[in-house]
Design an enzyme around this catalytic site. Structure first.
Site, short mmCIF file in Angstrom:
data_model
loop_
_atom_site.label_atom_id
_atom_site.label_comp_id
_atom_site.label_asym_id
_atom_site.label_seq_id
_atom_site.Cartn_x
_atom_site.Cartn_y
_atom_site.Cartn_z
N VAL A 11 0.83 -1.20 0.00
CA VAL A 11 0.00 0.00 0.00
C VAL A 11 0.87 1.26 0.00
CG1 VAL A 11 -1.66 1.33 1.37
CG2 VAL A 11 -1.97 -1.14 1.09
N LYS A 35 14.87 -3.19 2.60
CA LYS A 35 13.89 -2.60 1.70
C LYS A 35 14.35 -1.20 1.28
CE LYS A 35 9.40 -3.74 2.96
NZ LYS A 35 8.17 -3.35 3.67
N ASN A 229 -14.25 -5.77 2.29
CA ASN A 229 -13.48 -7.01 2.13
C ASN A 229 -14.29 -8.23 2.53
OD1 ASN A 229 -11.23 -5.98 0.99
ND2 ASN A 229 -9.92 -6.14 2.78
N CYS A 281 -5.33 -10.00 2.90
CA CYS A 281 -6.48 -9.20 3.36
C CYS A 281 -7.67 -10.03 3.84
CB CYS A 281 -6.93 -8.26 2.25
SG CYS A 281 -5.72 -6.95 1.99
C1 UDX Z 1 -8.43 -7.63 -1.68
C2 UDX Z 1 -9.47 -6.58 -2.10
O1 UDX Z 1 -9.92 -6.87 -3.43
C3 UDX Z 1 -8.89 -5.18 -2.01
O2 UDX Z 1 -9.91 -4.22 -2.31
C4 UDX Z 1 -8.35 -4.95 -0.61
O3 UDX Z 1 -7.75 -3.69 -0.51
C5 UDX Z 1 -7.34 -6.02 -0.23
O4 UDX Z 1 -7.94 -7.31 -0.40
P1 UDX Z 1 -6.40 -8.87 -2.87
O5 UDX Z 1 -6.29 -9.69 -1.62
O6 UDX Z 1 -5.15 -8.31 -3.45
O7 UDX Z 1 -7.38 -7.62 -2.64
O8 UDX Z 1 -7.02 -9.80 -4.00
P2 UDX Z 1 -8.42 -10.08 -4.71
O9 UDX Z 1 -8.25 -9.86 -6.16
O10 UDX Z 1 -9.55 -9.40 -4.06
O11 UDX Z 1 -8.53 -11.65 -4.51
C6 UDX Z 1 -8.47 -12.25 -3.23
C7 UDX Z 1 -8.58 -13.74 -3.32
O12 UDX Z 1 -9.86 -14.14 -3.78
C8 UDX Z 1 -7.57 -14.42 -4.25
O13 UDX Z 1 -7.05 -15.53 -3.57
C9 UDX Z 1 -8.39 -14.83 -5.45
O14 UDX Z 1 -7.88 -15.98 -6.07
C10 UDX Z 1 -9.74 -15.10 -4.81
N1 UDX Z 1 -10.88 -14.96 -5.73
C11 UDX Z 1 -11.18 -13.73 -6.26
C12 UDX Z 1 -11.69 -16.06 -6.02
O15 UDX Z 1 -11.45 -17.18 -5.53
N2 UDX Z 1 -12.77 -15.89 -6.83
C13 UDX Z 1 -13.10 -14.68 -7.36
O16 UDX Z 1 -14.11 -14.61 -8.08
C14 UDX Z 1 -12.28 -13.57 -7.08
#
Ligand code: UDX
Length: 457
Positions: A11, A35, A229, A281
């Site tokens: 972030v 880092k 989330n 997340c």
């Molecule tokens: C998430 C939120 O989208 C974001 O807004 C927040 O700030 C942080 O958490 P992120 O964890 O990076 O972001 O990934 P995201 O694309 O949301 O996917 C999360 C998980 O869900 C992944 O493991 C993905 O494989 C899974 N997923 C996503 C599914 O299994 N099916 C879906 O249809 C979408």
């Protein structure tokens, strides 16, 4: 504006780079010396599409330092983007957020106004707590400091972080005073009005509309992050639950998702059935929300069920392998994908790690491939487990199938969509393909000679 960002994780770094691109004067603080030295050399410590090329453009304009006192006194707006790791009971630990706020209050000048923005994901009430920390330091320093505290939760998705930062759906700001709202409106003006020249690799999506800046009270802003989330997490868990029933009654969940997604009240996004969610997340934030609820003497059965369904997906897939292979003991399993999702090397809470642990416990030989997450996975598997898990990490995906008893796709990397299934199937001992993300066409997999098993189809 003169901005300091504390914390250069996903972030913090994304925000720093984007704000520098928008011509703000940005400095970034991080205590992690490894880092920091990478950043000072202009190298991104995280894998995120586009971040290195944007960093190449702007890194000379960003000052990276380990010391808050170097940069905060002159800043107008300070953003806290440090980690809030889970405690043993799931509660988000805000220690680093409070430490950062204390350090800021210790060095800010008494005759200037500052806006202190909390970007980290924090439990409800943290904004108020941070304001108290700041007031305590001012009292210790015996000064009449002037800091407005605002909450500005971040919604970026790993792998799509820059799109999310330049072209957000909305910007949420929670504060109790107009100075903070004004400061954040000025900060985000180029994004709110889309007046910047789009970076070459990130053209403005043709259908993109100007994003609203939603202003609200701090507690609601903090809750919005958790609620967003958790809602997305339960949308995915819902389709996974439907997928299980589809298997039992002979329906295809990809068709069901298409059919319900066409209803604009439901929407087609986040309805991909598979191995469920991992990452930094959803697992952490749903657990933290449940702790917030427990502390408020409130029960949240839907959120609890979303977690149960999610983590069971990992066991169900291993059960599928067990059923088809009779036993896992002595069998060679090739794992396609380790990262928790494509386009990232992040393996935090990745389904692959849980699956590997289960397979190892049942005596399977494990081979695993991932385009970029191998070294993180190697480290995670040796860190977490004192008894070392023996995984053969393979660079060439075609070696994965050699004499293997089954292949199991865990992460839907683009390059896996294009795999030559016939070539893969040819040198396997038994041609079993478990598709944990419904990437392949069952027809094509069967035509290539595989016994194909997807999720909910
Ligand atoms: C998430 C939120 O989208 C974001 O807004 C927040 O700030 C942080 O958490 P992120 O964890 O990076 O972001 O990934 P995201 O694309 O949301 O996917 C999360 C998980 O869900 C992944 O493991 C993905 O494989 C899974 N997923 C996503 C599914 O299994 N099916 C879906 O249809 C979408």
């Amino acid at each position: 504006m003169k901005i300091t960002i504390i914390g250069t994780g996903y972030v913090g770094l994304t925000t720093a780079v984007v704000l520098a691109y928008l011509n703000h004067n940005v400095s970034a603080v991080d205590k992690d010396s490894n880092k920091l030295s990478l950043l000072q050399e202009g190298k991104s410590p995280i894998h995120e599409p586009g971040i290195q090329s944007l960093l190449d453009e702007v890194c000379r304009t960003i000052r990276f330092t380990p010391t808050v006192a170097d940069v905060v006194p002159e800043a107008e707006l300070i953003m806290i983007a440090v980690g809030t790791p889970p405690k043993m009971d799931g509660e988000a630990d805000t220690r680093h957020v409070e430490e950062a706020a204390r350090e800021v209050a210790q060095v800010c000048l008494p005759n200037r106004h500052y806006t202190l923005v909390i970007k980290s994901t924090v439990p409800i009430g943290t904004n108020r707590r941070v304001a108290e920390v700041v007031a305590d330091v001012f009292a210790e320093r015996n000064i009449q400091g002037n800091i407005s505290v605002a909450s500005n939760p971040e919604f970026l998705q790993e792998g799509l972080a820059l799109q999310g930062a330049f072209y957000p759906d909305r910007i949420v700001v929670g504060a109790n005073n107009n100075e903070a709202f004004d400061a954040l409106r000025r900060l985000y003006q180029p994004i709110l009005e889309q007046t910047f020249d789009a970076p070459t690799m990130l053209p403005r999506p043709p259908s993109y509309h100007l994003p609203p800046m939603m202003t609200t009270d701090p507690n609601s802003a903090e809750m919005i992050k958790y609620a967003a989330n958790t809602f997305l997490a339960l949308k995915i868990s819902f389709i996974n639950e439907i997928a299980g029933l589809c298997e039992n009654v002979g329906a295809d969940v990809t068709e069901v998702a298409r059919g319900i997604g066409l209803d604009s009240r439901i929407g087609k996004k986040f309805l991909r059935a598979g191995l469920g969610w991992g990452g930094s997340c959803y697992p952490k934030d749903t657990a933290a929300l449940l702790r917030v609820a427990a502390q408020a003497d409130y029960s949240m059965p839907i959120t609890e069920a979303a977690r149960t369904v999610n983590f069971e997906q990992r066991q169900r897939i291993v059960q599928k392998l067990r059923t088809v292979l009779k036993t896992l003991n002595g069998k060679t399993i090739g794992i396609l994908g380790l990262a928790f999702k494509p386009n990232t090397d992040d393996i935090r809470e990745a389904p692959a790690l849980d699956i590997i642990r289960q397979l190892d416990a049942e005596g399977a030989y494990i081979r695993a491939h991932d385009p970029i997450a191998i070294s993180n996975a190697q480290q995670a598997l040796s860190d977490i487990n004192a008894a070392y898990i023996n995984v053969d990490f393979i660079e060439d995906v075609h070696q994965l199938s050699h004499n293997a008893d089954a292949l199991l796709l865990v992460t839907e990397w683009d390059q896996y969509h294009r795999l030559d299934l016939r070539k893969l199937a040819k040198n396997m001992k038994t041609r079993i393909l478990i598709d944990g993300r419904n990437v392949f066409s069952p027809k094509e997999a069967i035509a290539a000679g595989f016994h194909y098993i997807g999720v909910g189809r």
